[in-house]
Design an enzyme around this catalytic site. Structure first.
Site, PDB file in Angstrom:
ATOM      1  CG  ASN A 215       2.732   0.988   3.098  1.00 38.73           C
ATOM      2  OD1 ASN A 215       3.380  -0.007   3.457  1.00 38.73           O
ATOM      3  ND2 ASN A 215       2.374   1.919   3.966  1.00 38.73           N
ATOM      4  CE  LYS A 216      -1.680  -3.716   5.694  1.00 34.16           C
ATOM      5  NZ  LYS A 216      -2.275  -4.944   5.096  1.00 34.16           N
TER       6      LYS A 216
ATOM      7  NE  ARG B 215       0.144 -10.918   3.596  1.00 39.94           N
ATOM      8  CZ  ARG B 215       0.144  -9.791   4.334  1.00 39.94           C
ATOM      9  NH1 ARG B 215       1.072  -9.600   5.258  1.00 39.94           N
ATOM     10  NH2 ARG B 215      -0.779  -8.875   4.138  1.00 39.94           N
TER      11      ARG B 215
ATOM     12  CD  GLN C  19      -1.982  -4.681   9.997  1.00 44.67           C
ATOM     13  OE1 GLN C  19      -2.981  -3.975  10.144  1.00 44.67           O
ATOM     14  NE2 GLN C  19      -1.862  -5.508   8.975  1.00 44.67           N
TER      15      GLN C  19
ATOM     16  NE  ARG D 108       2.048  -6.443   9.962  1.00 44.25           N
ATOM     17  CZ  ARG D 108       3.060  -5.660  10.367  1.00 44.25           C
ATOM     18  NH1 ARG D 108       3.731  -5.893  11.469  1.00 44.25           N
ATOM     19  NH2 ARG D 108       3.429  -4.624   9.624  1.00 44.25           N
ATOM     20  N   GLY D 109       4.808  -7.829   7.722  1.00 40.06           N
ATOM     21  CA  GLY D 109       5.791  -6.790   7.429  1.00 40.06           C
ATOM     22  C   GLY D 109       6.703  -7.335   6.337  1.00 40.06           C
ATOM     23  CB  ALA D 110       7.668  -5.919   3.060  1.00 41.39           C
TER      24      ALA D 110
ATOM     25  CG  ASP E 181       3.834  -4.073   1.929  1.00 42.57           C
ATOM     26  OD1 ASP E 181       3.313  -3.073   2.439  1.00 42.57           O
ATOM     27  OD2 ASP E 181       4.092  -5.107   2.565  1.00 42.57           O
TER      28      ASP E 181
HETATM   29  O1  MRU Z   1      -0.282  -6.699   5.842  1.00 39.30           O
HETATM   30  P1  MRU Z   1       0.987  -6.290   6.531  1.00 39.30           P
HETATM   31  O2  MRU Z   1       0.781  -5.988   7.969  1.00 39.30           O
HETATM   32  O3  MRU Z   1       2.106  -7.257   6.285  1.00 39.30           O
HETATM   33  O4  MRU Z   1       1.377  -4.914   5.817  1.00 39.30           O
HETATM   34  C1  MRU Z   1       2.565  -4.304   6.218  1.00 39.30           C
HETATM   35  C2  MRU Z   1       2.784  -2.982   5.610  1.00 39.30           C
HETATM   36  O5  MRU Z   1       2.043  -2.513   4.785  1.00 39.30           O
HETATM   37  C3  MRU Z   1       4.051  -2.286   6.002  1.00 39.30           C
HETATM   38  O6  MRU Z   1       3.901  -0.904   5.918  1.00 39.30           O
HETATM   39  C4  MRU Z   1       5.182  -2.718   5.071  1.00 39.30           C
HETATM   40  O7  MRU Z   1       5.237  -4.100   4.957  1.00 39.30           O
HETATM   41  C5  MRU Z   1       6.486  -2.219   5.544  1.00 39.30           C
HETATM   42  S1  MRU Z   1       7.084  -3.156   6.935  1.00 39.30           S
HETATM   43  C6  MRU Z   1       8.631  -2.597   7.279  1.00 39.30           C
END
Ligand code: MRU
Length: 357
Positions: free
Chosen positions: A261-262, A101, A210, A58-60, A251
């Protein structure tokens, strides 16, 4: 807590790609962290899609690069000898990966590059080896570029962090989420290594934690003074004068600076704005979406009810209670003090349209 800053940084990478015959791709199962550090093999596109959907990876930026490597693996091992059919197959894999996603645009941006490459192969009548080699080269370039960008984000982001700063962060933006040392966390790691003596408040980041599971783990490994808070404490902590700045990742950042973002980021941004605390977003330019003018058009992923009905794998609410589970929210650009990309520190009013960058 200690005030000692880390002088060296050793991070755990979220994935590992080993070129060779055949190449191997593994990811650290982020659902199992921090108590179990286990690597799982990704043998192709379907396994990658499953791992991305399950948030094992996970993470963009990490999502995009793991998808790129999965495409490479699949095309390299395909026995297809007909150029037209292999190109069609590659195109289908790209769309399948792209569907895993919806919110983080890094995946869409990466897949678009593969689409263009496949289209070029189809129009230029190249040998079949060209397609395999070009896909492998592009996957490697995306990973290398992200690793380098993370270093720059760390350096630029740290310029915004005064000595002794107390920083609130949300979700996880570290090495696990990228091909390098992270985005917002890269800035915190860098400030830590520069001996700035920072203290970080990490939100736990419901529903999948997370922040509690990954961010605290990465910060502690880096020797950074860290305190974990629940999401519902963020506004209070911001109101109490304990925080000098907020730093988060992204994201998707659209032309006017609106930033997905999250889930929970928007609430933090609103509270930060109210209490006059600077709110910074740190993200690579692969997170920019030039095509969207404002945040209303960003697709927001909705995830399963069970993620909200339970906590850490334990059911909490009635098992049949209806749930609404959006995984991201959109912070308006005018609540963001600055957006750091590898190109520089951008301040509002933002213009991330092709014309403005
Ligand atoms: O659902 P996730 O855990 O993939 O969400 C991640 C986030 O929202 C992060 O803040 C974002 O992807 C930046 S990661 C460098």
């Amino acid at each position: 807590m200690t005030d000692t800053a880390a002088k060296t940084l050793s991070v755990v990478r979220g994935f590992r790609f080993e070129p060779g015959h055949p190449p191997r791709l593994t990811v650290v199962d982020q659902r199992a962290l921090p108590h179990t550090l286990k690597e799982i093999p990704i043998d192709g596109v379907e396994r990658a899609v499953d791992a991305i959907r399950a948030l094992q990876v996970r993470g963009a930026p990490a999502i995009a690069i793991v998808a790129a490597y999965a495409l490479q693996l699949e095309i390299e091992r395909s026995p297809e000898t007909d150029a037209r059919k292999l190109a069609e197959l590659a195109g289908r894999y790209v769309e399948r990966l792209n569907s895993s996603r919806p919110t983080a645009v890094n995946l869409g941006n990466a897949m678009q590059q593969f689409r263009l490459l496949i289209a070029r192969f189809q129009s230029e009548d190249r040998p079949i080896a060209w397609l395999r080699e070009s896909i492998a080269a592009l996957a490697g370039e995306l990973a290398e570029a992200d690793e380098e960008i993370c270093q720059t984000l760390g350096r630029l982001g740290s310029e915004l962090i005064p000595r002794g700063a107390r920083i609130l962060t949300h979700c996880n933006t570290g090495a696990l989420a990228t091909a390098g040392i992270g985005t917002a966390l890269a800035a915190l790691f860098t400030a830590g290594m520069q001996g700035k003596g920072i203290r970080v408040y990490a939100t736990e980041t419901r529903p999948l934690l997370q922040g509690a599971r990954l961010t605290t783990w990465e910060l502690q490994r880096a020797g950074i003074d860290t305190a974990l808070i629940t999401d519902s404490m963020a506004a209070h902590v911001l109101s109490s004068g304990r925080i000098d700045l907020v730093m988060v990742g992204a994201d998707r950042i659209v032309a006017n600076g609106d930033t997905a973002n999250k889930i929970g980021t928007l609430g933090i941004a609103l509270a930060a704005h109210h209490y006059g605390v600077p709110f910074y977003v740190v993200a690579p330019s692969t997170t920019l979406d030039f095509a969207l003018a404002s945040g209303d058009a960003i697709p927001i992923e909705e995830r399963t009810a069970d993620e909200v009905r339970g906590f850490g794998g334990q059911a909490v609410s009635p098992l049949d209670v209806p749930v609404y589970n959006p995984a991201f929210d959109v912070t308006p650009g005018d609540l963001i003090t600055a957006i750091v990309t590898e190109k520089g520190i951008h301040r509002g009013p933002y213009d991330f349209s092709p014309r403005g960058t």
